[in-house]
Design a protein around this motif. Structure first.
Motif, PDB file in Angstrom:
ATOM      1  N   PHE A   1       0.851  -1.190   0.000  1.00  7.72           N
ATOM      2  CA  PHE A   1       0.000   0.000   0.000  1.00  7.72           C
ATOM      3  C   PHE A   1       0.886   1.239   0.000  1.00  7.72           C
ATOM      4  O   PHE A   1       2.095   1.155   0.205  1.00  7.72           O
ATOM      5  N   TYR A   2       0.278   2.387  -0.264  1.00  7.93           N
ATOM      6  CA  TYR A   2       1.031   3.622  -0.062  1.00  7.93           C
ATOM      7  C   TYR A   2       0.246   4.597   0.794  1.00  7.93           C
ATOM      8  O   TYR A   2      -0.978   4.494   0.925  1.00  7.93           O
ATOM      9  N   ILE A   3       0.982   5.508   1.398  1.00  9.92           N
ATOM     10  CA  ILE A   3       0.427   6.417   2.395  1.00  9.92           C
ATOM     11  C   ILE A   3       0.527   7.860   1.887  1.00  9.92           C
ATOM     12  O   ILE A   3       1.150   8.115   0.855  1.00  9.92           O
ATOM     13  N   PRO A   4      -0.097   8.823   2.566  1.00 10.84           N
ATOM     14  CA  PRO A   4      -0.120  10.193   2.058  1.00 10.84           C
ATOM     15  C   PRO A   4       1.257  10.752   1.743  1.00 10.84           C
ATOM     16  O   PRO A   4       2.178  10.694   2.573  1.00 10.84           O
ATOM     17  N   CYS A   5       1.411  11.296   0.540  1.00 11.22           N
ATOM     18  CA  CYS A   5       2.725  11.793   0.109  1.00 11.22           C
ATOM     19  C   CYS A   5       2.586  12.848  -0.991  1.00 11.22           C
ATOM     20  O   CYS A   5       3.450  12.969  -1.855  1.00 11.22           O
ATOM     21  N   GLY A   6       1.486  13.584  -0.974  1.00 12.42           N
ATOM     22  CA  GLY A   6       1.282  14.623  -1.978  1.00 12.42           C
ATOM     23  C   GLY A   6       2.212  15.806  -1.779  1.00 12.42           C
ATOM     24  O   GLY A   6       2.845  15.965  -0.728  1.00 12.42           O
ATOM     25  N   ASN A   7       2.261  16.644  -2.787  1.00 15.88           N
ATOM     26  CA  ASN A   7       3.219  17.749  -2.804  1.00 15.88           C
ATOM     27  C   ASN A   7       2.959  18.820  -1.746  1.00 15.88           C
ATOM     28  O   ASN A   7       3.831  19.640  -1.474  1.00 15.88           O
ATOM     29  N   THR A   8       1.781  18.810  -1.155  1.00 12.73           N
ATOM     30  CA  THR A   8       1.477  19.836  -0.150  1.00 12.73           C
ATOM     31  C   THR A   8       1.503  19.287   1.273  1.00 12.73           C
ATOM     32  O   THR A   8       1.210  20.022   2.220  1.00 12.73           O
TER      33      THR A   8
END
Length: 372
Positions: A346-353
């Motif tokens: 899985f992946y976890i929150p990692c957006g640019n903001t």
């Protein structure tokens, strides 16, 4: 209560807005100068001579395959663990996708398994550079030469990534990129083909533009597609491209902070960066669990959702897709590593903001849940 932390978001800057406003003010919203500028600048960024924009990463793959003359009855080898745009683009050419298993520790295609899957119907290898890493290209190139195969690089998740000093998308016959909203840079929707072959670039341009005639426009020279990127989308992409180094730096900081926070947690595994990737650029931050963590990936995802932390499970691989199994006689057990990652990755929150505090909060909650 913690505000929702989305699995991914992207920052839209002033330059993108300026370029888009210019398109609107000039009513140049279909085809225009931003399309040509974006093709030129992005292909230069990839170290390719030619770039051909499309409406999406999926249509870039489809167009690339048709440009390589993939058609009825052909077979295309590809990574088992990938977005289904890869397999579907092959199916749209009336060809057969043949999945190759991945390395469990890196999630990248295991190139040692390719040769035994090659038949007299194999025409191409679709290399999928997943999650900001590069597939080991030397053996792929060697096999392509040995069996007279074409190489298509899917670079949807690997903008700027390098293999032995070469940008992905410039190594094979043709590359395909995506500019979907969650990609490293975005056009809203969009894609691009990159190549160093003038012949392939010209063919792709004709095919994506309905194969209009040279002398009589409406006497078409072939059966083409309408895969043209709009000037507005290209304007946004060009603005994003101008900030790509800053985006890379932000991604590096996110990656480093998560790795520091989550190192050494029993049962929680961070995929390794393959030795073949000499320039890694995180696309999203992936993890996979084993039995030592105490609960399953799905149970963890539910608990994180209750805390307003969004996650996204790993891809269901090609060999597990019901819509493909019957059509192409694919076997579920053919790709055990891809199946394992499907169940545990899985992946976890990692957006640019995302902020440092949010990264720390996500990390702390994962650790807390794992201990209980």
């Amino acid at each position: 209560m913690q505000n929702k932390i989305p699995v991914f978001d992207i920052k839209i800057g002033d330059l993108e807005k300026k370029y888009i406003k210019d398109c609107l003010d000039s009513a140049s919203i279909g085809q225009g100068s931003y399309v040509k500028d974006f093709e030129k600048q992005f292909s230069q960024f990839v170290n390719c001579k030619f770039g051909v924009t499309t409406t999406s990463g999926t249509t870039a793959l489809h167009l690339a395959l048709k440009t390589l003359d993939i058609g009825d009855g052909d077979e295309v080898l590809l990574s088992s663990s990938t977005n289904m745009a890869c397999a579907f683009s092959i199916a749209h050419c009336n060809a057969k996708p043949v999945p190759i298993d991945i390395h469990k520790n890196t999630w990248q295609m295991n190139t040692d398994l390719i040769e035994k899957k090659i038949t007299n119907k194999t025409k191409a290898i679709m290399v999928v550079h997943l999650f900001g890493q590069a597939v080991d290209m030397d053996p792929v190139i060697e096999l392509a030469k040995k069996y007279n195969l074409k190489i298509l690089e899917d670079c949807a998740e690997s903008h700027g990534v390098e293999y032995k000093g070469k940008k992905v998308g410039s190594i094979g016959d043709i590359g395909a990129f995506s500019f979907y909203p969650n990609k490293t840079i975005t056009c809203g929707e969009g894609g691009m083909i990159t190549t160093n072959s003038e012949k392939l670039a010209e063919k792709a341009r004709d095919l994506k533009n309905l194969c209009y005639g040279k002398n009589n426009k409406f006497m078409h020279t072939g059966i083409g597609f309408q895969f043209r990127m709009s000037n507005v989308s290209a304007a946004m992409g060009l603005g994003q491209l101008s900030q790509i180094n800053e985006i890379f730096e932000k991604k590096k900081k996110i990656d480093e902070r998560y790795k520091k926070n989550l190192a050494g947690i029993k049962g929680l595994n961070i995929p390794e960066i393959s030795k073949h990737t000499n320039k890694y650029i995180m696309w999203v931050f992936n993890l996979y669990l084993d039995d030592k963590f105490g609960i399953t990936r799905d149970e963890l995802a539910i608990k994180l959702k209750e805390l307003n932390i969004e996650t996204r499970e790993a891809f269901v691989p090609v060999n597990m897709q019901k819509v493909l199994q019957k059509k192409y006689d694919l076997k579920e057990k053919d790709c055990p590593n891809a199946n394992y990652i499907m169940d545990n990755g899985f992946y976890i929150p990692c957006g640019n903001t995302i902020t440092e505090d949010e990264i720390d909060y996500v990390s702390e909650k994962i650790i807390e849940i794992g201990k209980n």
